[in-house]
Design a protein around this motif. Structure first.
Motif, PDB file in Angstrom:
ATOM      1  N   LEU A  76      30.542 -37.529  -0.810  1.00 14.50           N
ATOM      2  CA  LEU A  76      31.633 -38.407  -1.220  1.00 14.50           C
ATOM      3  C   LEU A  76      32.006 -38.282  -2.693  1.00 14.50           C
ATOM      4  O   LEU A  76      33.180 -38.424  -3.049  1.00 14.50           O
ATOM      5  CB  LEU A  76      31.270 -39.866  -0.898  1.00 14.50           C
ATOM      6  CG  LEU A  76      31.024 -40.167   0.590  1.00 14.50           C
ATOM      7  CD1 LEU A  76      30.616 -41.624   0.774  1.00 14.50           C
ATOM      8  CD2 LEU A  76      32.259 -39.852   1.425  1.00 14.50           C
ATOM      9  N   LEU A  77      31.028 -38.013  -3.553  1.00 13.15           N
ATOM     10  CA  LEU A  77      31.317 -37.949  -4.987  1.00 13.15           C
ATOM     11  C   LEU A  77      31.629 -36.539  -5.480  1.00 13.15           C
ATOM     12  O   LEU A  77      32.377 -36.376  -6.443  1.00 13.15           O
ATOM     13  CB  LEU A  77      30.142 -38.524  -5.792  1.00 13.15           C
ATOM     14  CG  LEU A  77      29.819 -39.999  -5.563  1.00 13.15           C
ATOM     15  CD1 LEU A  77      28.704 -40.441  -6.506  1.00 13.15           C
ATOM     16  CD2 LEU A  77      31.064 -40.869  -5.767  1.00 13.15           C
ATOM     17  N   PHE A  78      31.049 -35.524  -4.842  1.00 11.55           N
ATOM     18  CA  PHE A  78      31.225 -34.153  -5.320  1.00 11.55           C
ATOM     19  C   PHE A  78      32.087 -33.307  -4.374  1.00 11.55           C
ATOM     20  O   PHE A  78      33.113 -32.765  -4.776  1.00 11.55           O
ATOM     21  CB  PHE A  78      29.855 -33.483  -5.524  1.00 11.55           C
ATOM     22  CG  PHE A  78      28.948 -34.234  -6.454  1.00 11.55           C
ATOM     23  CD1 PHE A  78      29.342 -34.561  -7.738  1.00 11.55           C
ATOM     24  CD2 PHE A  78      27.686 -34.641  -6.038  1.00 11.55           C
ATOM     25  CE1 PHE A  78      28.520 -35.262  -8.595  1.00 11.55           C
ATOM     26  CE2 PHE A  78      26.845 -35.348  -6.885  1.00 11.55           C
ATOM     27  CZ  PHE A  78      27.263 -35.659  -8.172  1.00 11.55           C
ATOM     28  N   LEU A  79      31.649 -33.204  -3.121  1.00  6.11           N
ATOM     29  CA  LEU A  79      32.313 -32.283  -2.207  1.00  6.11           C
ATOM     30  C   LEU A  79      33.682 -32.772  -1.757  1.00  6.11           C
ATOM     31  O   LEU A  79      34.611 -31.965  -1.642  1.00  6.11           O
ATOM     32  CB  LEU A  79      31.419 -32.036  -0.993  1.00  6.11           C
ATOM     33  CG  LEU A  79      30.093 -31.346  -1.296  1.00  6.11           C
ATOM     34  CD1 LEU A  79      29.215 -31.311  -0.060  1.00  6.11           C
ATOM     35  CD2 LEU A  79      30.323 -29.931  -1.822  1.00  6.11           C
ATOM     36  N   LEU A  80      33.830 -34.060  -1.478  1.00  5.72           N
ATOM     37  CA  LEU A  80      35.117 -34.577  -1.018  1.00  5.72           C
ATOM     38  C   LEU A  80      36.215 -34.381  -2.061  1.00  5.72           C
ATOM     39  O   LEU A  80      37.260 -33.779  -1.751  1.00  5.72           O
ATOM     40  CB  LEU A  80      34.986 -36.044  -0.635  1.00  5.72           C
ATOM     41  CG  LEU A  80      36.266 -36.769  -0.217  1.00  5.72           C
ATOM     42  CD1 LEU A  80      36.940 -36.059   0.956  1.00  5.72           C
ATOM     43  CD2 LEU A  80      35.979 -38.217   0.154  1.00  5.72           C
ATOM     44  N   PRO A  81      36.022 -34.849  -3.307  1.00  5.63           N
ATOM     45  CA  PRO A  81      37.078 -34.586  -4.311  1.00  5.63           C
ATOM     46  C   PRO A  81      37.295 -33.099  -4.548  1.00  5.63           C
ATOM     47  O   PRO A  81      38.432 -32.639  -4.693  1.00  5.63           O
ATOM     48  CB  PRO A  81      36.535 -35.276  -5.573  1.00  5.63           C
ATOM     49  CG  PRO A  81      35.547 -36.271  -5.075  1.00  5.63           C
ATOM     50  CD  PRO A  81      34.939 -35.661  -3.859  1.00  5.63           C
ATOM     51  N   GLY A  82      36.187 -32.331  -4.590  1.00  6.13           N
ATOM     52  CA  GLY A  82      36.322 -30.902  -4.827  1.00  6.13           C
ATOM     53  C   GLY A  82      37.079 -30.209  -3.714  1.00  6.13           C
ATOM     54  O   GLY A  82      37.943 -29.353  -3.971  1.00  6.13           O
ATOM     55  N   ILE A  94      37.773 -21.547  -1.954  1.00  8.24           N
ATOM     56  CA  ILE A  94      36.834 -22.198  -1.036  1.00  8.24           C
ATOM     57  C   ILE A  94      35.903 -21.174  -0.390  1.00  8.24           C
ATOM     58  O   ILE A  94      34.696 -21.390  -0.279  1.00  8.24           O
ATOM     59  CB  ILE A  94      37.601 -22.992   0.038  1.00  8.24           C
ATOM     60  CG1 ILE A  94      38.365 -24.159  -0.608  1.00  8.24           C
ATOM     61  CG2 ILE A  94      36.652 -23.521   1.104  1.00  8.24           C
ATOM     62  CD1 ILE A  94      39.232 -24.932   0.356  1.00  8.24           C
ATOM     63  N   ILE A  95      36.441 -20.044   0.024  1.00 11.40           N
ATOM     64  CA  ILE A  95      35.639 -19.049   0.714  1.00 11.40           C
ATOM     65  C   ILE A  95      34.567 -18.466  -0.203  1.00 11.40           C
ATOM     66  O   ILE A  95      33.442 -18.196   0.214  1.00 11.40           O
ATOM     67  CB  ILE A  95      36.534 -17.928   1.305  1.00 11.40           C
ATOM     68  CG1 ILE A  95      35.713 -17.023   2.216  1.00 11.40           C
ATOM     69  CG2 ILE A  95      37.205 -17.129   0.205  1.00 11.40           C
ATOM     70  CD1 ILE A  95      35.198 -17.705   3.435  1.00 11.40           C
ATOM     71  N   LEU A  96      34.888 -18.297  -1.480  1.00  8.44           N
ATOM     72  CA  LEU A  96      33.910 -17.758  -2.431  1.00  8.44           C
ATOM     73  C   LEU A  96      32.769 -18.741  -2.654  1.00  8.44           C
ATOM     74  O   LEU A  96      31.597 -18.344  -2.712  1.00  8.44           O
ATOM     75  CB  LEU A  96      34.601 -17.438  -3.762  1.00  8.44           C
ATOM     76  CG  LEU A  96      35.667 -16.342  -3.703  1.00  8.44           C
ATOM     77  CD1 LEU A  96      36.337 -16.191  -5.071  1.00  8.44           C
ATOM     78  CD2 LEU A  96      35.059 -15.015  -3.253  1.00  8.44           C
ATOM     79  N   LEU A  97      33.095 -20.026  -2.760  1.00  9.95           N
ATOM     80  CA  LEU A  97      32.066 -21.040  -2.930  1.00  9.95           C
ATOM     81  C   LEU A  97      31.175 -21.124  -1.692  1.00  9.95           C
ATOM     82  O   LEU A  97      29.953 -21.282  -1.797  1.00  9.95           O
ATOM     83  CB  LEU A  97      32.711 -22.399  -3.210  1.00  9.95           C
ATOM     84  CG  LEU A  97      33.434 -22.520  -4.554  1.00  9.95           C
ATOM     85  CD1 LEU A  97      34.139 -23.865  -4.668  1.00  9.95           C
ATOM     86  CD2 LEU A  97      32.446 -22.341  -5.708  1.00  9.95           C
ATOM     87  N   SER A 152      26.197 -29.567   3.636  1.00 13.97           N
ATOM     88  CA  SER A 152      27.332 -30.500   3.595  1.00 13.97           C
ATOM     89  C   SER A 152      28.609 -29.775   3.191  1.00 13.97           C
ATOM     90  O   SER A 152      29.694 -30.085   3.695  1.00 13.97           O
ATOM     91  CB  SER A 152      27.043 -31.646   2.619  1.00 13.97           C
ATOM     92  OG  SER A 152      25.970 -32.443   3.066  1.00 13.97           O
ATOM     93  N   ALA A 153      28.493 -28.822   2.267  1.00 10.91           N
ATOM     94  CA  ALA A 153      29.663 -28.046   1.863  1.00 10.91           C
ATOM     95  C   ALA A 153      30.224 -27.264   3.038  1.00 10.91           C
ATOM     96  O   ALA A 153      31.449 -27.181   3.227  1.00 10.91           O
ATOM     97  CB  ALA A 153      29.296 -27.101   0.721  1.00 10.91           C
ATOM     98  N   GLU A 154      29.324 -26.714   3.848  1.00 11.12           N
ATOM     99  CA  GLU A 154      29.766 -25.983   5.031  1.00 11.12           C
ATOM    100  C   GLU A 154      30.462 -26.928   6.018  1.00 11.12           C
ATOM    101  O   GLU A 154      31.501 -26.599   6.590  1.00 11.12           O
ATOM    102  CB  GLU A 154      28.566 -25.304   5.692  1.00 11.12           C
ATOM    103  CG  GLU A 154      28.867 -24.604   7.005  1.00 11.12           C
ATOM    104  CD  GLU A 154      29.739 -23.368   6.845  1.00 11.12           C
ATOM    105  OE1 GLU A 154      30.016 -22.709   7.862  1.00 11.12           O
ATOM    106  OE2 GLU A 154      30.143 -23.061   5.712  1.00 11.12           O
ATOM    107  N   ILE A 155      29.873 -28.121   6.211  1.00 16.02           N
ATOM    108  CA  ILE A 155      30.482 -29.109   7.101  1.00 16.02           C
ATOM    109  C   ILE A 155      31.876 -29.483   6.618  1.00 16.02           C
ATOM    110  O   ILE A 155      32.840 -29.502   7.388  1.00 16.02           O
ATOM    111  CB  ILE A 155      29.592 -30.368   7.199  1.00 16.02           C
ATOM    112  CG1 ILE A 155      28.323 -30.048   8.002  1.00 16.02           C
ATOM    113  CG2 ILE A 155      30.347 -31.531   7.847  1.00 16.02           C
ATOM    114  CD1 ILE A 155      27.276 -31.139   7.950  1.00 16.02           C
ATOM    115  N   MET A 156      32.005 -29.784   5.330  1.00 15.84           N
ATOM    116  CA  MET A 156      33.300 -30.198   4.778  1.00 15.84           C
ATOM    117  C   MET A 156      34.320 -29.068   4.869  1.00 15.84           C
ATOM    118  O   MET A 156      35.503 -29.301   5.155  1.00 15.84           O
ATOM    119  CB  MET A 156      33.130 -30.641   3.328  1.00 15.84           C
ATOM    120  CG  MET A 156      32.183 -31.803   3.137  1.00 15.84           C
ATOM    121  SD  MET A 156      32.778 -33.341   3.861  1.00 15.84           S
ATOM    122  CE  MET A 156      33.575 -34.080   2.450  1.00 15.84           C
ATOM    123  N   ALA A 157      33.863 -27.833   4.658  1.00 15.78           N
ATOM    124  CA  ALA A 157      34.779 -26.701   4.737  1.00 15.78           C
ATOM    125  C   ALA A 157      35.270 -26.496   6.171  1.00 15.78           C
ATOM    126  O   ALA A 157      36.455 -26.213   6.395  1.00 15.78           O
ATOM    127  CB  ALA A 157      34.094 -25.435   4.225  1.00 15.78           C
TER     128      ALA A 157
END
Length: 318
Positions: A76-82, A94-97, A152-157
């Motif tokens: 919620l604080l890092f991945l969502l805004p990013g 996004i793909i590089l990250l 979580s980054a994978e889920i959000m992506a």
């Protein structure tokens, strides 16, 4: 006056119905997008119990709660805004990250395999004498939160990609709400399940004290089975990191125009599907997952050798 009040109430009711419809749209879109993340959610649930295995039972739930709070912050604080900012202004990044995250997961999984094969252990484990339990617990929590950040980054992506076909994704606010719904739901499901898993032995002990023979037998079964289940989950967690990490690399290189890994993994999947009649879909998926895991393992071995034999040894020499 009554007419004005009635008109105002009509306006309020219209706004309320519109808001309710928007909420329904967000929930529906989040549900459809979230269902695509099932594999990563399972991976996350499999990885986490290993961070409390071998520690004091009294510290299991506090550790899981600390990881849960870290997971909420990650999403919620890092991945969502990013994710929202990248999707709006720099979608190509996004793909590089994601590939950086895939490389990290591959490295973590390969390092665990190397340790199992007799390689040197990196950092303290529960087999070592723990001189500072508080510091060791913090180390485990921080390690779990780092792994959660990648998963979580994978889920959000995945969710962000799936939302591209949803009407709700046309607005910045709609994407944000759908991502938030999935982030909260996934965190509750994953860490709620983990809490139940690691406390099942306590449930078993409680049942053995019941007067019912059936309850006692079930309790004894839980007590005998939970250590094996936790070991199995630790093994599954390692495989999951390699599978997810390798899968990210396969799809990431394909998106960047390098199709070799993608063609190998999916070519084998389609070949297995064509060669078998029953359960072709399942066997094809298992084939793809296995090849992705092997790719992740190979990449992880390379990274582990570079980090421990070249980079870290070079620092020690200086």
């Amino acid at each position: 006056m009554p007419g004005g009040l009635v008109a105002l109430l009509d306006d309020v009711s219209i706004i309320a119905r519109t808001a309710a419809a928007s909420i329904d749209d967000v929930a529906a879109a989040a549900g459809r997008a979230g269902s695509k993340t099932a594999g990563v959610i399972i991976d996350d649930a499999a990885v986490t119990p290993s961070y409390v295995t071998g520690l004091s039972p009294a510290r299991e739930l506090p550790i899981i709660w600390a990881i849960t709070k870290g997971s909420f912050k990650n999403k919620l604080l890092f991945l969502l805004p990013g994710a929202l900012l990248l999707s709006e202004f720099l979608p190509g990044a996004i793909i590089l990250l994601l590939m950086m995250g895939g490389a990290y997961l591959s490295y973590e999984g390969a390092e665990k395999v190397m340790e199992k094969l007799g390689g040197a252990k990196h950092g303290k484990t529960v087999d070592d004498v723990i001189e500072d339990p508080v510091a060791f617990e913090k180390q485990r929590v921080s390690g779990a939160i780092r792994t959660d950040l990648i998963l979580s980054a994978e889920i959000m992506a995945i969710v962000l990609n799936e939302l591209s076909n949803e009407p709700i994704a046309d607005t910045f606010l709609g994407r944000g709400l759908a991502l938030a719904v999935v982030a909260i739901a996934v965190t509750v499901v994953v860490y709620g399940s983990v809490a139940l898993i690691v406390k099942m032995d306590d449930v078993g002990l409680h049942l053995t004290k019941k007067p019912s023979e059936a309850a006692q037998a079930f309790g004894r079964m839980l007590l005998k089975g939970m250590p094996w289940l936790l070991k199995a989950l630790s093994f599954i967690g390692t495989i999951a990191m390699l599978w997810v990490g390798g899968g990210i690399i396969v799809h990431g290189t394909h998106e960047l125009g390098f199709d070799l890994l993608y063609d190998i993994a999916h070519g084998a999947e389609y070949a297995v599907k064509a060669a078998v009649d029953g359960m072709s879909g399942l066997l094809g998926w298992v084939t793809y997952a296995a090849i992705s895991a092997l790719i992740g393992l190979a990449l992880g071995f390379i990274l582990a050798i570079l980090i421990h034999k070249v980079i870290l040894r070079g620092k020690e020499a200086h």
